[in-house]
Scaffold this motif. Structure first.
Motif, PDB file in Angstrom:
ATOM      1  N   SER A   8       0.835  -1.204   0.000  1.00 56.26           N
ATOM      2  CA  SER A   8       0.000   0.000   0.000  1.00 56.26           C
ATOM      3  C   SER A   8       0.869   1.253   0.000  1.00 56.26           C
ATOM      4  O   SER A   8       2.012   1.217   0.473  1.00 56.26           O
ATOM      5  CB  SER A   8      -0.882  -0.041   1.259  1.00 56.26           C
ATOM      6  OG  SER A   8      -1.559   1.178   1.446  1.00 56.26           O
ATOM      7  N   GLY A   9       0.370   2.351  -0.599  1.00 50.90           N
ATOM      8  CA  GLY A   9       1.117   3.614  -0.648  1.00 50.90           C
ATOM      9  C   GLY A   9       2.067   3.642  -1.839  1.00 50.90           C
ATOM     10  O   GLY A   9       1.980   2.810  -2.739  1.00 50.90           O
ATOM     11  N   ARG A  72      -3.741   4.083  -2.570  1.00 54.00           N
ATOM     12  CA  ARG A  72      -3.678   4.859  -1.332  1.00 54.00           C
ATOM     13  C   ARG A  72      -5.016   4.763  -0.592  1.00 54.00           C
ATOM     14  O   ARG A  72      -5.381   5.658   0.160  1.00 54.00           O
ATOM     15  CB  ARG A  72      -3.278   6.315  -1.641  1.00 54.00           C
ATOM     16  CG  ARG A  72      -1.817   6.412  -2.124  1.00 54.00           C
ATOM     17  CD  ARG A  72      -1.311   7.842  -2.154  1.00 54.00           C
ATOM     18  NE  ARG A  72       0.051   7.945  -2.679  1.00 54.00           N
ATOM     19  CZ  ARG A  72       1.168   7.780  -1.970  1.00 54.00           C
ATOM     20  NH1 ARG A  72       1.057   7.450  -0.695  1.00 54.00           N
ATOM     21  NH2 ARG A  72       2.364   7.895  -2.525  1.00 54.00           N
ATOM     22  N   LYS A  74      -7.630   4.277   2.117  1.00 52.65           N
ATOM     23  CA  LYS A  74      -7.587   4.338   3.583  1.00 52.65           C
ATOM     24  C   LYS A  74      -8.967   3.964   4.115  1.00 52.65           C
ATOM     25  O   LYS A  74      -9.848   4.822   4.241  1.00 52.65           O
ATOM     26  CB  LYS A  74      -7.178   5.749   4.039  1.00 52.65           C
ATOM     27  CG  LYS A  74      -5.740   6.140   3.668  1.00 52.65           C
ATOM     28  CD  LYS A  74      -5.397   7.568   4.129  1.00 52.65           C
ATOM     29  CE  LYS A  74      -3.905   7.876   3.961  1.00 52.65           C
ATOM     30  NZ  LYS A  74      -3.446   7.742   2.547  1.00 52.65           N
ATOM     31  N   THR A 111      -0.035   3.420   5.805  1.00 55.58           N
ATOM     32  CA  THR A 111      -0.318   1.986   5.892  1.00 55.58           C
ATOM     33  C   THR A 111      -0.180   1.495   7.322  1.00 55.58           C
ATOM     34  O   THR A 111      -0.984   0.704   7.811  1.00 55.58           O
ATOM     35  CB  THR A 111       0.648   1.221   4.974  1.00 55.58           C
ATOM     36  OG1 THR A 111       0.538   1.741   3.645  1.00 55.58           O
ATOM     37  CG2 THR A 111       0.373  -0.271   4.983  1.00 55.58           C
TER      38      THR A 111
END
Ligand code: F6P
Length: 336
Positions: A8-9, A72, A74, A111
């Protein structure tokens, strides 16, 4: 046991080496089953997974980017509610349906925060710190950082050629988000004369004096390394702003380069490959020994771990007492 892995990211060199490290240890040594989760936390919302096999794990050690894709997403943002979807509840349900005994999250500060929240609602989570920014609290280094510094240092080396040939000031902007680690490490490794970090305020007049003093000492060119997160006029990118200010202050021809996403591309350095392999293997060991809710860390030269509750989301920033800053200052390098 069946485990899921997500990335992630921002991408960076070393993610695939980490996926390989976790998966090969889990499968070969601990007899686990591994599912790759696509596109970060989004893949947990959509149950977008693929089994990790010897075939899918082959050729990953030196491959940049992430074979699982990233996002990204969330899922806890705005309370996790989107329309009539409760994202955390959906993730819990999908983890149960997929039969996952643990989720390995590979990512940066955002993350780690999400991983801590998932642990807080009962998910078995083990996380691995990933970012070129090296701004994750609790670990001395994150994989991706050495690769980015190596790329940035090579770029700075190359700028010396054009600076000396044209007797110019060359300004290069490197990434790092709110931290100055890439600028500090690549600036020092690349022989920067001025290194500007978000953590250390600068005075453009002092920078101009430094450059003009070099000129007086027969050094008619300078290399200026700036972190993307430094203070500017809020309108221009760091490099453009500083280049303009320096040319105004000194009257010397000044040009800027923004290194951008080149810092995140390509194959990981050997340091990052081994750090990724070590951290990935340690993540598998934490799972096998039932130690959940923890982030793998590098302390000195030892791979260990820390509770996510203690490290998640905390920024690690450069401080004035960093020995590279102290040594740089003593050598006459201007930090602003
Ligand atoms: O966190 C890694 C990073 O490359 C930062 O250094 C940079 O500011 C940011 O990601 C860029 O984000 P994006 O990839 O979403 O443009």
């Amino acid at each position: 046991m069946r485990i899921g892995i997500l990335t992630s990211g921002g991408d960076c060199p070393g993610i695939n080496a980490t996926i390989r490290g976790v998966s090969k240890a889990a499968i070969n040594h601990y007899g686990m089953e591994v599912l790759g989760i696509h596109s970060g936390f989004q893949g947990l919302l959509t149950k977008d997974v693929e089994p990790m096999t010897e075939k899918s794990l082959s050729g990953l050690l030196n491959l940049g980017g992430t074979i699982l894709g990233t996002s990204r997403e969330k899922p806890f943002k705005k309370g996790g509610i989107m329309g009539d979807v409760n994202k955390p509840a959906l993730i819990l349900e999908n983890i149960r349906e997929l039969g996952l005994d643990c989720v390995v999250t590979i990512g940066g500060n955002g993350t780690q925060k999400t991983a801590a929240k998932l642990a807080g609602i009962g998910v078995n989570v083990v996380s691995v710190p990933k970012t070129i920014d090296n701004d994750i609290w609790g670990t001395d280094f994150s994989f991706g950082f050495d690769s980015a510094v190596t790329i940035a240092t090579d770029a700075i080396d190359r700028l010396h050629s054009t600076a000396s040939s044209h007797k110019r000031v060359m300004v290069i902007e490197v990434m790092g988000h709110k931290a100055g680690w890439i600028a500090l490490y690549s600036g020092m490794a690349g022989g920067g004369d001025v290194i500007l970090l978000p953590e250390i305020p600068y005075d453009i007049h002092r920078i101009g004096e430094t450059i003009l003093n070099r000129l007086k000492k027969g050094k008619p060119y300078s290399i200026v390394v700036v972190a993307e997160g430094i203070q500017t006029d809020g309108k221009k990118r760091a490099a453009e702003y500083i280049a303009q200010e320096i040319e105004y202050e000194t009257g010397i021809e000044t040009r800027e380069t923004v290194l951008g996403y080149i810092q995140r591309g390509g194959s990981p350095t050997s340091f990052d490959r081994n750090l990724s392999t070590r951290m990935g293997g340690h993540a598998a060991e934490l799972i096998a020994t039932g130690q959940f809710g923890r982030m793998v860390t590098l302390q000195g030269n030892e791979i260990t771990s820390a509770p996510l509750s203690e490290v998640a989301g905390k920024l690690k920033l450069v401080t004035e007492d960093n020995d590279l800053v102290i040594q740089g200052r003593r050598m006459g390098i201007c930090f602003g």
